[in-house]
Design a protein around this motif. Structure first.
Motif, mmCIF file in Angstrom:
data_model
loop_
_atom_site.group_PDB
_atom_site.id
_atom_site.type_symbol
_atom_site.label_atom_id
_atom_site.label_comp_id
_atom_site.label_asym_id
_atom_site.label_seq_id
_atom_site.Cartn_x
_atom_site.Cartn_y
_atom_site.Cartn_z
ATOM 1 N N TRP A 123 0.812 -1.221 0.000
ATOM 2 C CA TRP A 123 0.000 0.000 0.000
ATOM 3 C C TRP A 123 0.838 1.260 0.000
ATOM 4 O O TRP A 123 0.309 2.369 0.070
ATOM 5 C CB TRP A 123 -0.966 0.023 1.196
ATOM 6 C CG TRP A 123 -2.013 -1.023 1.092
ATOM 7 C CD1 TRP A 123 -2.033 -2.200 1.763
ATOM 8 C CD2 TRP A 123 -3.174 -1.025 0.265
ATOM 9 N NE1 TRP A 123 -3.138 -2.930 1.403
ATOM 10 C CE2 TRP A 123 -3.852 -2.229 0.484
ATOM 11 C CE3 TRP A 123 -3.711 -0.119 -0.663
ATOM 12 C CZ2 TRP A 123 -5.040 -2.562 -0.160
ATOM 13 C CZ3 TRP A 123 -4.894 -0.447 -1.308
ATOM 14 C CH2 TRP A 123 -5.538 -1.649 -1.057
ATOM 15 N N PRO B 281 1.267 7.027 -3.855
ATOM 16 C CA PRO B 281 0.174 8.010 -4.061
ATOM 17 C C PRO B 281 0.323 9.275 -3.223
ATOM 18 O O PRO B 281 -0.264 10.296 -3.555
ATOM 19 C CB PRO B 281 -1.083 7.251 -3.665
ATOM 20 C CG PRO B 281 -0.710 5.849 -3.553
ATOM 21 C CD PRO B 281 0.752 5.759 -3.354
ATOM 22 N N THR C 219 0.710 5.925 -8.408
ATOM 23 C CA THR C 219 -0.540 5.155 -8.451
ATOM 24 C C THR C 219 -0.379 3.791 -7.769
ATOM 25 O O THR C 219 -1.304 2.999 -7.769
ATOM 26 C CB THR C 219 -0.965 4.901 -9.906
ATOM 27 O OG1 THR C 219 0.079 4.162 -10.545
ATOM 28 C CG2 THR C 219 -1.238 6.179 -10.666
ATOM 29 N N ASN D 203 -5.732 9.666 -1.338
ATOM 30 C CA ASN D 203 -4.854 9.080 -2.346
ATOM 31 C C ASN D 203 -5.662 8.524 -3.512
ATOM 32 O O ASN D 203 -6.683 7.868 -3.295
ATOM 33 C CB ASN D 203 -4.017 7.950 -1.741
ATOM 34 C CG ASN D 203 -2.985 8.466 -0.777
ATOM 35 O OD1 ASN D 203 -2.561 9.616 -0.885
ATOM 36 N ND2 ASN D 203 -2.596 7.658 0.181
ATOM 37 N N ILE E 75 -6.127 5.927 -5.808
ATOM 38 C CA ILE E 75 -5.753 4.535 -6.107
ATOM 39 C C ILE E 75 -6.831 3.975 -7.029
ATOM 40 O O ILE E 75 -8.016 4.016 -6.697
ATOM 41 C CB ILE E 75 -5.638 3.686 -4.817
ATOM 42 C CG1 ILE E 75 -4.566 4.277 -3.898
ATOM 43 C CG2 ILE E 75 -5.306 2.237 -5.137
ATOM 44 C CD1 ILE E 75 -4.480 3.637 -2.536
#
Lengths: 257, 156
Positions: free
Chosen positions: A118, A164, A184, B122, B124
């Motif tokens: 993550w 991210p 990403t 974020n 994603i």
């Protein structure tokens, strides 16, 4: 199924309170934990390097020969370029242009990577003792790698550009179109906030822009692989493949401003 | 002595997670070794030790992550407690049940971390979110018998 007695509830509350306390003081645990793991991580890295060195002895020998030839050619080119550089600085001085300071680097070896999927980070074997500070930019010969987010005595944590949480102000080298490049968690980066009429096509090179407060201008970020329209329909985005091989990076350079 | 070995196992597993070879990554995903160890501790030791070392495992994971939120420390303690409660309700002697528990815990843990990451803003993509949710959990569950053996040996 989970019928909780009063005593268990009180115990759970105590444990949770203790955990919240730990959460608040997480940074206090970081230095001792990194100190505990740094020596053997470095040792493992050295053993790995030596083992691979022995296993790939013949390949390395051939590569050394090839690289030595390349170094000779590059030395010749460097000599030419030095002449150009001197001429350039003389001419700039004549035109009273502001001189751009040359960058200083501290080389570092990667001793650890992110423990989960993550986030995307690295641990390098250089820290406060070598003059590394939070916010410094990390690159490799292929391009931008990320920035330092945490430093200890002998180690530092690098947040990679494909995380991210990382954002880089980028510019298309050909058309000077600006956008925000962020990670990403995948192999590509995303360049967002591009206007509808943005002049950007696959194959364009993205470099850091001078708007960035952290990153020096002109560092190579990546190459555009795909351009699309955002869900809102107002902006466009571009998928950018980083030039640095972030998954297998072993050595980095930290820019000392 | 057993506790010292548990601590050393946590340090070793954290180090292994840090130096996990990219060649062993599966679709860019690596297994969560500390989570398996935390689950295994509940199976093979008493609850107090399992909780203490589960929290320690979570703390070690959080220390090496780039953010300052101890989400794994909190989650690991909750999963430890819930597995302990569950072990009183169902039989967890069979290996496949234990692997299934690891799979469920890994899915929940990744879901919490993924949602927390999205909640803080974020970007994603769905594909990467599902990849990190499913593949990491399956990979973690697939490697769990090895960590179970290690934990069993230490606790014996």
């Amino acid at each position: 199924m989970f019928k909780l007695p009063r005593k268990t509830l009180i115990n759970s509350a105590i444990v949770l309170a203790a955990l919240l306390l730990v959460t608040n003081f997480l940074s206090c645990f970081k230095t001792p934990a990194l100190k505990l793991t740094q020596p053997h991580l470095s040792l493992i890295e050295i053993l790995k390097r030596e083992t691979f060195g022995l296993l790939h002895y013949h390949r390395n020998m051939l590569m050394v020969e090839k690289l030595q030839t390349e170094v000779k050619l590059l030395r010749l080119r460097l000599f030419d370029l030095r002449e150009f550089s001197l001429e350039n600085s003389r001419l700039k001085k004549l035109l009273s242009f502001k001189q751009k300071a040359s960058l200083r680097f501290v080389p570092g070896r990667v001793i650890g990577r992110s423990v989960d999927s993550w986030s995307s980070s690295l641990i390098i074997d250089k820290g406060k003792y070598q003059g590394i500070k939070s916010g410094m930019v990390v690159i490799c010969p292929e391009g931008l790698v990320g920035s330092i987010i945490e430093t200890n005595m002998d180690t530092s944590k690098v947040l990679l550009i494909n995380d991210p949480n990382q954002g880089v102000s980028g510019i298309v080298q050909r058309s000077r179109q600006e956008g925000l490049v962020s990670g990403t968690l995948g192999t590509n980066l995303i360049m967002r906030y591009l206007p509808d009429e943005a002049d950007i096509v696959p194959g364009d090179v993205i470099v850091t822009s001078e708007l960035s407060q952290i990153y020096p201008k002109g560092l190579l970020v990546g190459r555009v692989v795909n351009v699309g329209r955002e869900f809102s329909g107002l902006n466009r985005y571009a998928m950018v493949k980083p030039t640095a091989n972030l998954a297998n990076i072993e050595e980095v350079l930290v820019i000392i401003p | 002595m057993k506790r010292l070995f548990f601590f050393l196992a946590i340090v070793a597993l954290a180090s292994l997670s840090l130096i996990w070879p990219p060649g062993l990554n599966f679709f860019h995903c690596k297994p969560d070794l500390l989570l398996i160890f935390m689950v295994a501790l509940v199976f093979y030791t008493d609850f107090r030790d399992a909780l203490i070392f589960g929290v320690l495992a979570g703390l070690f994971k959080d220390i090496f992550l780039p953010w300052n939120l101890a989400i794994n420390t909190i989650c690991f303690s909750i999963w430890s407690y819930l597995i302990y409660r569950l072990s009183h309700q169902i039989t967890i002697e069979e290996d496949y049940v234990r692997v299934a528990i690891v799979l469920v815990v890994a899915l929940l843990n990744n879901l919490v971390i993924g949602l927390e990451s999205v909640a803080i803003g974020n970007a994603i993509s769905v594909g990467i979110f599902l990849r990190n949710l499913i593949i990491v959990s399956v990979y973690t569950a697939a490697l769990s018998p090895l960590i179970f053996k290690l934990t069993k040996k230490i606790s014996a």
